[in-house]
Design an enzyme around this catalytic site. Structure first.
Site, mmCIF file in Angstrom:
data_model
loop_
_atom_site.group_PDB
_atom_site.id
_atom_site.type_symbol
_atom_site.label_atom_id
_atom_site.label_comp_id
_atom_site.label_asym_id
_atom_site.label_seq_id
_atom_site.Cartn_x
_atom_site.Cartn_y
_atom_site.Cartn_z
ATOM 1 C CD GLU A 79 34.975 43.374 42.667
ATOM 2 O OE1 GLU A 79 35.649 42.840 41.776
ATOM 3 O OE2 GLU A 79 34.887 44.609 42.809
ATOM 4 C CG ASP A 80 38.997 42.080 43.219
ATOM 5 O OD1 ASP A 80 37.943 42.668 43.566
ATOM 6 O OD2 ASP A 80 39.975 42.688 42.732
ATOM 7 C CG ASP A 119 37.797 48.112 51.146
ATOM 8 O OD1 ASP A 119 37.795 47.834 52.344
ATOM 9 O OD2 ASP A 119 38.511 49.038 50.681
ATOM 10 C CG PHE A 128 46.153 47.337 50.213
ATOM 11 C CD1 PHE A 128 44.988 47.977 49.805
ATOM 12 C CD2 PHE A 128 47.045 46.891 49.249
ATOM 13 C CE1 PHE A 128 44.731 48.186 48.455
ATOM 14 C CE2 PHE A 128 46.792 47.106 47.897
ATOM 15 C CZ PHE A 128 45.629 47.755 47.507
ATOM 16 N NE ARG A 135 45.647 43.914 37.867
ATOM 17 C CZ ARG A 135 44.624 44.511 38.486
ATOM 18 N NH1 ARG A 135 43.874 43.825 39.315
ATOM 19 N NH2 ARG A 135 44.375 45.789 38.295
#
Ligand code: IMP
Ligand code: MG
Length: 194
Positions: A117-118, A121, A170, A183
């Site tokens: 997963e990137d 959070d 963010f 991206r």
């Protein structure tokens, strides 16, 4: 509205960390020999060839850059599969709801699974994916995420391989988006909207 980008993790820092993670993952999945196998192999100078299968599962779309680099840095043989689960959409806050948009193409029954997963959070995405994949009788499931925001966690998730811990910011780039933009950036940057 203007968007300001401030580089947070440079391209070479990402590359170095990805190499380290790949080494940790290779070591984790290296075939473990039983005492009798070790004795046999010592006698015959053979290695264990009964390795169990590993499938690396990328969560689309944010993990693609990371997964591509990570898999190429790994030596342990593995399959690659992808899943799409709903995430933030065009918002910068989590809805806490996750649904499967595109499922895996192959069965994970009897295989080791490494979810890539990137970013983690609130933890809702990975928690939901874990619960779902556990019902499919894999041999094991481990998690690897490039970025971790520990201060934002709402559900406890055990992540075995973590790239970078960051504060509550963010970020975009290296697969991560804001409204499907950014991206392609080769680095990770903090996004500030004025
Ligand atoms: P969680 O379910 O709250 O853990 O959110 C995980 C997902 O939210 C990630 O896969 C990303 O798609 C998205 N996300 C969380 N934080 C960020 C960020 O800082 N930038 C871009 N996407 C993010
Ligand atoms: Mg994501």
């Amino acid at each position: 509205m203007t968007a300001n980008l401030r580089v947070m993790i440079a391209t070479d820092q990402i590359a170095a960390r990805v190499q380290q993670l790949a080494q940790q993952i290779d070591a984790h999945y290296a075939p473990r020999q039983t005492a009798s196998e070790t004795a046999t192999n010592d006698a015959h100078c053979e290695t264990n060839t009964t390795a169990e299968k590993l499938v690396v599962v990328g969560l689309l779309r944010g993990s693609v850059m990371f997964l591509a680099d990570l898999c190429r840095a790994m030596h342990h043989p593995h399959e690659i599969d992808f899943m799409t689960v709903s995430s933030y959409g065009n918002q910068t806050i989590s809805s806490g709801e996750v649904k499967v948009v595109k499922d895996l193409d192959s069965s994970i029954a009897g295989k080791h699974v490494l979810i890539v997963e990137d970013i983690i959070d609130t933890g809702h995405t990975l928690n939901n994916v874990l619960q779902l994949l556990h019902t499919r009788e894999p041999l094991s499931i481990s998690l690897c995420c490039l970025i971790n925001k520990p201060s934002r966690r709402q559900v406890q998730v055990n992540v075995q391989f973590k790239g970078f811990d960051i504060a509550d910011r963010f970020i975009v780039g290296y697969g991560l988006d804001y409204a499907e933009q950014y991206r392609h950036l080769p680095y990770i940057a903090e996004l500030q909207l004025d």
